[in-house]
Every structure is written in C-alpha cells, then in structure tokens.
Design a protein around this motif. Structure first.
Motif, PDB file in Angstrom:
ATOM      1  N   LEU A  78      -0.200  10.737   1.180  1.00 28.93           N
ATOM      2  CA  LEU A  78      -0.499  10.817  -0.252  1.00 28.93           C
ATOM      3  C   LEU A  78      -0.797   9.423  -0.809  1.00 28.93           C
ATOM      4  O   LEU A  78      -1.773   9.229  -1.559  1.00 28.93           O
ATOM      5  N   GLU A  79       0.014   8.432  -0.443  1.00 27.97           N
ATOM      6  CA  GLU A  79      -0.195   7.083  -0.975  1.00 27.97           C
ATOM      7  C   GLU A  79      -1.515   6.490  -0.488  1.00 27.97           C
ATOM      8  O   GLU A  79      -2.178   5.746  -1.213  1.00 27.97           O
ATOM      9  N   ALA A 116       0.824  -1.214   0.000  1.00 24.25           N
ATOM     10  CA  ALA A 116       0.000   0.000   0.000  1.00 24.25           C
ATOM     11  C   ALA A 116       0.857   1.262   0.000  1.00 24.25           C
ATOM     12  O   ALA A 116       0.407   2.311  -0.461  1.00 24.25           O
ATOM     13  N   PHE A 117       2.080   1.173   0.535  1.00 23.39           N
ATOM     14  CA  PHE A 117       2.944   2.358   0.692  1.00 23.39           C
ATOM     15  C   PHE A 117       4.316   2.122   0.040  1.00 23.39           C
ATOM     16  O   PHE A 117       5.344   2.264   0.707  1.00 23.39           O
ATOM     17  N   PRO A 118       4.337   1.808  -1.258  1.00 26.10           N
ATOM     18  CA  PRO A 118       5.621   1.424  -1.882  1.00 26.10           C
ATOM     19  C   PRO A 118       6.635   2.571  -1.952  1.00 26.10           C
ATOM     20  O   PRO A 118       7.838   2.327  -1.826  1.00 26.10           O
ATOM     21  N   VAL A 119       6.172   3.801  -2.164  1.00 25.90           N
ATOM     22  CA  VAL A 119       7.127   4.918  -2.271  1.00 25.90           C
ATOM     23  C   VAL A 119       7.618   5.320  -0.868  1.00 25.90           C
ATOM     24  O   VAL A 119       8.789   5.668  -0.686  1.00 25.90           O
ATOM     25  N   ASP A 144       6.879  18.611   0.298  1.00 23.64           N
ATOM     26  CA  ASP A 144       6.673  18.615  -1.150  1.00 23.64           C
ATOM     27  C   ASP A 144       6.883  17.197  -1.696  1.00 23.64           C
ATOM     28  O   ASP A 144       7.869  16.923  -2.394  1.00 23.64           O
ATOM     29  N   VAL A 145       5.933  16.297  -1.387  1.00 19.71           N
ATOM     30  CA  VAL A 145       6.119  14.887  -1.737  1.00 19.71           C
ATOM     31  C   VAL A 145       5.610  14.528  -3.136  1.00 19.71           C
ATOM     32  O   VAL A 145       6.031  13.520  -3.697  1.00 19.71           O
ATOM     33  N   LEU A 146       4.715  15.348  -3.713  1.00 22.02           N
ATOM     34  CA  LEU A 146       4.095  14.951  -4.980  1.00 22.02           C
ATOM     35  C   LEU A 146       5.111  14.765  -6.117  1.00 22.02           C
ATOM     36  O   LEU A 146       5.026  13.762  -6.842  1.00 22.02           O
ATOM     37  N   PRO A 147       6.097  15.691  -6.289  1.00 21.99           N
ATOM     38  CA  PRO A 147       7.070  15.448  -7.370  1.00 21.99           C
ATOM     39  C   PRO A 147       7.857  14.152  -7.168  1.00 21.99           C
ATOM     40  O   PRO A 147       8.167  13.456  -8.137  1.00 21.99           O
ATOM     41  N   LEU A 148       8.158  13.830  -5.915  1.00 22.75           N
ATOM     42  CA  LEU A 148       8.896  12.591  -5.629  1.00 22.75           C
ATOM     43  C   LEU A 148       8.019  11.377  -5.956  1.00 22.75           C
ATOM     44  O   LEU A 148       8.482  10.392  -6.539  1.00 22.75           O
ATOM     45  N   TRP A 149       6.736  11.477  -5.578  1.00 25.76           N
ATOM     46  CA  TRP A 149       5.818  10.366  -5.855  1.00 25.76           C
ATOM     47  C   TRP A 149       5.702  10.142  -7.366  1.00 25.76           C
ATOM     48  O   TRP A 149       5.743   9.007  -7.846  1.00 25.76           O
TER      49      TRP A 149
END
Lengths: 247, 305
Positions: free
Chosen positions: A108-109, A53-56, A156-161
């Motif tokens: 986010l995930e 469920a939380f791979p990143v 700012d996690v969205l660009p990394l995701w």
C-alpha cells in the motif's frame, strides 16, 4: 586499475558487517577503519531511504525487525540508478516471507509513493463525458490517470494506514488477514485511498487497462453480480482517476 | 542554456548571481511558495531529488524557479566511473534540466557505484593519469548529453588511498585544473570539503588553496561538518588521533570555513556562495542568517576586473 578498484570497493561497501573484503588501495588499520565509515554511510543511508518510503510498515514491524530487513534488502538489491524516489519497489516482495501483514502494508505504501510521483495529467470531467452520445457509452474506453492504481491486499491494512497518517506516534497492531481492495489516487495535491466494494477492483483495473466499459462491467459483475457500476464510475470521476475518454 | 559547452581553454562564465544562496530543502518549500518571498538571491536543489514524472514536489520547484535563480546540483552522475556514464540517467537529467532551465548545473569528482548500482554516497577516486582520462571523457560526455556546461566539485574524503608502486598521484588542484583544460568544465569549490579532507588525509589547507585553479570557479559551497572519534576502530598509528571530520551539512558553518571563504573571495572577487544544510534542517531563519553572513563577506570584497 580504476575499474578493479571500484568493483572491489563496491563489494566491500555492500558486505554484511564483519564480512567485508579488503580493498587493495586501502591497506592498513586507518584505511580499514575509514572504509567502515563509507560502508555505514552507504548501507544506513539506503536503509533510511526505505524507512522514508515505508514509514507505517516500519512502525508496524518495529525498528529492529524493519532495520534488519531493510539492510538485507539494501545489500542484495542496491538502487539501479540515482533516483531514491523510485527505490524500494521490490521491498514488499522481500518482506512477504518474513511478515505477510507488513508486506501488504508495504505494498500500500509503495502504491502511495508511486501515485505521489506519477506524471501529471488533466482529469476527465463529467461535462466531457456527457458530450458522448448515451448510446455509445458501452463502447467507451478511458485513459487512466497516471497516478491511479488498484491493489488486491490479503490484509485489512488501509484503516491502520489511515490512522497512522492522523497520529504520527501511533503504533499499529498486526493487521487482520482479511482480503481488501484499494484504489490509490492523487486528486489535486494529496493522496486518496478508496476502499472498494466487491467486484469494483476487477472492473476498475479493466477500465484502467483501456478495455471498453462493457468489458469492464462484465469483469466486475463476474466477481459481484450486485456491483453498482454507476456509483463506481461516479467515484472514478469525482476522484480524478480518469484522464480522458474515447470511442 | 541549450548551447554546447565552450571550447576547452575558454574562460568559464559565472552563471549564477554573485551573491549568497541557500540549499532548498523540503521543510522550507511552503515558505517559498507563500506570499512573502524569502530574501535570498538564488537556491540550489539536488537534481536527483526531482527526477520524478510529476506531482506536487516538482510543481513546487517549478513555481519557486519562476522567482529565483536556480542551481541544480547532481549527486549521481558518477563522473569517476571507469565503466562510463549511465545513458538513461543522463536522458532523465536532460529532461529535468530542459524543464527547469537551471542557471547552473554541477556534480562531483567522485564515483557512486559500478555495474548498474547506485550506492548513495560520493566515493573516493585514486587521482592518477588513468582516472584523469576516465573523468575527462565522462565530463565531456555529460556536457554533450546535458547540453550544458558542468561545474565539478572537489570531494570530501575520509579514506587515504595508497597507489601501487610506480603509479604517480596527481595533486587534486592539478587534477581539477587538467579537467578544466581538457573539457571546458568549470569548478565548484567546496571550502568545507577542503577543511574536511585536509584533516582526514593530512594536507595543508593553505597550500591546497594556493594551487587551486580559482579562475575556473563558478560557485562556492560552505557547510557545517561534525567531528567523530573512531578511536576504538583505529589503531595507535591513526592519523589525527582517530578523529574524523564528516561533512554531514548538519550544523552552522565553522569559523575556520568562514575565514577561508573570506580569503578565497579576496582573491577572486564576488562569486555565487551557497550555504548547504541537509541534515537536521534548521528553521529557515537560521539558514537565511547563515546566508546573510556569507553575503556580508561578499559585500566586503571589491569586484575584480
């Protein structure tokens, strides 16, 4: 006897390594060793469910730190019922004291997971919206698509995701501690995450809650006086965030 | 399929095609949705995997279900729970089954947690008269709540349970026969589980199968298992040299299991046979090859009256 056995065995299965109690119906070395097989199955399979469920978040934290946090969570909060697609909603909160950046990635995930498995619903079209008299727009209320959700994040996690979706071996760096607002949606078959301009999150959350368009506009303009409401509404329609409208 | 369970003692019908089927796993879903339909008579899914409100996973299964006979195999009813069944879980399953209209549903002789926890494993039960009463009530409850007849699968076990003095153990084939008689449920015979249990707990496979109430079997499972040595954990008194068979469904079906399947089919005539492969899922062709082997065994036996 059966109920006492099940309570005793469940305690043993959820115990930390070395800390397990015995099970009266499983005395002796062989049964004790075999009990460890069950304990490993239970704890590792649930930790693997969290990893899926939380791979990143896993890549961000690294396997040892993620594994330790996941096993702690599994022992303290096993699933309430057999729906692993719905297991892990409390994990981001559990991560917060350990790693706030990883906790935001996990939030986010989890929103992505929830959106992926949310109920199906028809999508409000521009034509349907145009059928309302323009004079009534201010009083319109919308029905949110079940998949749509707004997130206020402290990193700012969205660009990394996004980059992690492109490259499955890439290891993300620690995210910057910058506030960001994200809209998660499920148009057609895929997941879309939209980075929102200032004010839009407040306005969209208000709309998703069923407030009138004027109320949502006020909520957004309070945060950001320059908020472009028309562009925001266009995004919501184009990405299928709304399932219906009514006066 | 919305009819109530048959009265206890009536002969259970076989609802799935008496042919080979495979477990439907996520990596193979695109092949089933493509234009060329994989050549297999029926598919089985784990019910709980599809307990979601909506989205692409459920939509894909609904599309596949239009072309294939479907078995929904549960792993979470916890039929052995002393505390009874979870009403919300039953309601969720009922909704799913009413939507998918599976040809067959099933679950296990096991428990999966107590006191509002789900442990994601099929856990062993002491086979006593008390447990039999509990499981029989739970099966009857499940069949009523789900509006369908349930097949109950013999479990795979790793751990011997020692009953207190004075408490008598009921042999598993007898225990299952009693459940059939009391509830009208059918049975799912997992041949691989019999091999795994016989090794781990030290009983004779042939004797177990000779006693098994085959007339109640509505489906058969075969799968791979792995051998694991636990010598460092297990003392010198360890049975079977400390080697434990784990039914991980992660490899080809062993020759031992194929031979036992052929022996069972010779007694029963053709039945629905499922090849399960859940871990290290191979390319679809490999799984279809295993199913073709099962089909060749099915083709070799005459239908029974």
């Amino acid at each position: 006897m059966l109920e006492a056995f099940q309570q005793q065995m469940q305690r043993a299965l959820l115990a930390a390594g070395g800390g397990e109690g015995g099970v009266d119906l499983a005395p002796g070395a062989v049964a004790g060793a075999r009990l460890k097989i069950y304990r490993a199955n239970v704890q590792q399979s649930l930790a693997e469910a969290l990893a899926a469920a939380f791979p990143v978040t896993l890549r961000l934290m690294g396997v040892p730190a993620f594994r330790a946090a996941a096993l702690d969570f599994v022992r303290a909060h096993p699933p309430a019922r057999p729906q692993l697609a719905a297991y892990g909603g409390g994990f981001p909160v559990a991560l917060a004291p350990l790693d706030t950046g990883a906790a935001d990635m996990a939030r986010l995930e989890w929103a992505v997971m929830e959106a992926y498995f949310a109920a199906d619903a028809p999508v409000l079209t521009v034509e349907q919206l145009a059928a309302f008299p323009p004079g009534d727009y201010a009083r319109l209320r919308f029905v949110a698509h079940p998949a749509a959700r707004v997130l206020w994040l402290g990193h700012d996690v969205l660009p990394l995701w996004r980059q992690a979706q492109e490259d499955e071996t890439w290891v993300p760096p620690a995210p910057d501690a910058v506030d960001g607002e994200v809209l998660v949606l499920r148009p057609a078959d895929g997941i879309v995450c939209v980075s929102l301009p200032p004010g839009a999150a407040a306005a969209i959350q208000s709309l998703l809650n069923g407030d009138m368009l004027t109320q949502a506009a006020e909520a957004g303009l309070l945060v950001e006086p320059e908020l472009d409401l028309q562009a925001m509404l266009h995004t919501l329609l184009a990405q299928g965030a709304l399932a219906g409208a009514r006066l | 399929m919305d009819t109530a369970a048959p009265a206890p003692g009536t002969t259970p019908a076989v609802a799935l095609p008496r042919r080979a089927g495979i477990g439907l796993r996520h990596p193979h879903v695109p092949a089933f949705l493509g234009g060329e339909r994989p050549d297999v008579a029926w598919v089985e899914v784990h019910s709980e995997t599809y307990l979601v409100a909506g989205g692409p996973r459920l939509a894909a299964l609904e599309a596949i279900r239009r072309d294939y006979a479907l078995s929904c195999h549960g792993v979470g009813l916890s039929l052995g729970s002393a505390a009874g069944l979870d009403a919300k879980h039953l309601a969720n399953l009922r909704q799913l089954y009413d939507r998918l209209r599976p040809d067959q549903i099933s679950d296990h002789l096991a428990w999966t947690g107590t006191g509002g926890a789900y442990l994601n494993d099929l856990l062993p039960l002491p086979l006593t008269a008390e447990t039999r009463d509990v499981v029989a009530v739970n099966i009857a409850h499940a069949q009523d709540a789900l509006g369908r007849r349930l097949l109950v699968e013999n479990p795979s076990l790793y751990m011997p349970l020692t009953l207190p003095p004075g408490v008598e153990a009921i042999p598993e084939p007898q225990f299952l026969a009693d459940l059939v008689a009391r509830t009208g449920c059918g049975l799912l015979l997992d041949v691989n589980n019999v091999v795994v249990c016989a090794h781990n707990l030290g009983f004779d496979v042939a004797a177990y199968l000779a006693d098994f109430p085959l007339e109640a079997v509505g489906e058969i499972h075969v799968a791979g298992h792995r051998r694991e040595a636990f010598a460092p954990w297990v003392g010198p008194d360890a049975g079977a040299g400390g080697v434990v068979l784990i039914d991980d469904h992660g490899s080809r079906v062993s020759d031992t299991v194929w031979d036992l399947l052929a022996g069972v089919l010779a007694r029963t005539g053709p039945l629905p046979v499922l090849v399960e492969w859940d871990m290290d899922v191979p390319p679809l062709e490999v799984l279809l090859g295993e199913a073709a082997h099962a089909q060749s065994l099915l083709d070799g036996v005459a239908p029974h009256a």
